[in-house]
Write an enzyme that holds these catalytic residues in place. Structure first.
Site, PDB file in Angstrom:
ATOM      1  N   SER A 157     117.734  28.327  71.930  1.00 34.04           N
ATOM      2  CA  SER A 157     116.351  28.245  71.524  1.00 34.04           C
ATOM      3  C   SER A 157     116.177  27.989  70.259  1.00 34.04           C
ATOM      4  O   SER A 157     116.422  29.004  69.349  1.00 34.04           O
ATOM      5  CB  SER A 157     115.750  29.470  72.146  1.00 34.04           C
ATOM      6  OG  SER A 157     114.510  29.466  71.449  1.00 34.04           O
ATOM      7  N   GLU A 172     113.868  18.023  71.423  1.00 35.60           N
ATOM      8  CA  GLU A 172     112.490  17.344  70.845  1.00 35.60           C
ATOM      9  C   GLU A 172     112.624  16.333  69.686  1.00 35.60           C
ATOM     10  O   GLU A 172     111.807  15.398  69.775  1.00 35.60           O
ATOM     11  CB  GLU A 172     112.065  18.843  70.192  1.00 35.60           C
ATOM     12  CG  GLU A 172     110.503  18.393  69.646  1.00 35.60           C
ATOM     13  CD  GLU A 172     109.593  19.443  68.861  1.00 35.60           C
ATOM     14  OE1 GLU A 172     109.094  19.121  68.043  1.00 35.60           O
ATOM     15  OE2 GLU A 172     109.825  20.609  69.256  1.00 35.60           O
ATOM     16  N   THR A 229     108.607  20.874  66.010  1.00 34.29           N
ATOM     17  CA  THR A 229     107.526  21.922  65.985  1.00 34.29           C
ATOM     18  C   THR A 229     108.001  23.330  65.973  1.00 34.29           C
ATOM     19  O   THR A 229     107.201  24.321  65.524  1.00 34.29           O
ATOM     20  CB  THR A 229     106.908  21.977  67.218  1.00 34.29           C
ATOM     21  OG1 THR A 229     107.670  22.160  68.234  1.00 34.29           O
ATOM     22  CG2 THR A 229     106.019  20.486  67.598  1.00 34.29           C
TER      23      THR A 229
END
Length: 323
Positions: A230, A133, A172
């Site tokens: 993750s 990201e 995010t």
């Protein structure tokens, strides 16, 4: 028969799939239904091994770079984490048919970064180096336009070209509390720094961390279901530990549970990262049910009803599947 110990399980809600993850997986599944295998996916569509393996079994082919894909008419899907601008440009130059599964909340950060750049700001991105990201967000603008800050120490050491002309955006999936500290450090040093119109850390990350904060002080141990790559799942484990839970563990599957660490517990919190399917949560609860007499109680701290539209190219097949 030996009597099994009692275990109270507090099941965090919300947990598991968020709207962006759900949309990204749908895009790959619907593309497979509409166009057939193979469907190429640049990077893991979401950071969960079970999900990626399941899609691979259905005909998805995962690559890290477009250069690994042969000349093909098959669809190419960009992952939920977002990509640098160079990736769709490369795909267009090769006449690839691509579908963008970037989470709309990540796209929002891209738009914010571009807006700040257009307004002449130097931009700070709060995030983790190397996370896809972050790579995608930094790749929206020319090299050198965005400075990455990972910690409060980075914020304190940061030397901008123009201290009066700064703006920040964030990844995010960060820890809400860590990010507040970093933002506070930046604002203390650079009072005129511009921030997002609306919080960049996504609703799902925030909600899952708040649910952990509510449950962790009440239990002897906490399990977060999620894969080790993750970011949002790793943050949940950290939040559990900071909230007073002495035993907090991330597991991909029930088979990874280190039972010695849970010896003697009487209460357990269970949550799941935003890319972990509910099936894996059920699997973990069943593993405890084989060893304990369990009582499961849901602890609901927020309700989510957000859904994101899928690309136009797939909406006809989506409607057919719904019927």
């Amino acid at each position: 028969m030996e009597k099994r110990p009692q275990l109270d399980i507090l099941l965090c809600a919300p947990r598991g799939f968020c709207a962006g993850v759900d949309r990204a997986i749908q895009i790959v599944e619907l593309a497979l239904q509409k166009y057939g295998a193979p469907v190429y996916v640049r990077h893991a569509i979401v950071h969960n091994k079970y999900v990626v393996d399941g899609l691979r079994d259905k005909g998805a082919v995962f690559v890290e770079e477009l250069s690994e894909i042969p000349d093909t008419d098959a669809p190419v899907v960009f992952s939920a984490h977002g990509v640098p601008k160079s990736v769709p440009a490369d795909a267009k130059s090769r006449n690839m048919f691509f579908l963008d599964a970037t989470c709309p909340l990540v796209s929002k950060v891209h738009v914010e970064a571009q807006r700040h750049h257009a307004e002449g700001h130097d931009i700070v991105l709060i995030g983790h180096k190397g996370h896809p990201e972050v790579v995608g967000t930094m790749g929206q603008l020319p090299p050198g336009s965005i400075s990455l800050i990972e910690t409060v120490a980075d914020a304190m050491a940061f030397q901008p070209r123009d201290p009066q002309n700064l703006a920040f955006v964030t990844q995010t999936t960060l820890s809400v509390d860590d990010t507040k500290e970093i933002v506070a450090a930046l604002q203390a040093r650079f009072p005129s720094i511009a921030g997002p119109h609306k919080e960049d850390i996504c609703y799902a990350t925030t909600n899952r961390q708040e649910a952990i904060k509510a449950v962790a002080p009440e239990v002897d141990a906490m399990i977060v279901v999620g894969s080790p790559n993750s970011s949002n799942s790793l943050r949940l484990v950290e939040v559990a530990e900071r909230s007073g839970c002495k035993i907090a563990m991330l597991v991909d599957r029930a088979s990874e549970i280190d039972w010695d660490r849970f010896a003697g517990i009487r209460s357990l919190g269970v949550s799941a990262g935003a890319s972990a399917p509910e099936k894996l949560v059920d699997e973990v609860i069943e593993a405890f049910a084989q060893r304990y007499d369990i009582k499961v109680e849901a602890r609901v701290t927020a309700r989510e009803n957000i859904a994101f539209n899928i690309p136009r190219e797939l909406r006809t097949i989506e409607a057919a599947v719904a019927r």
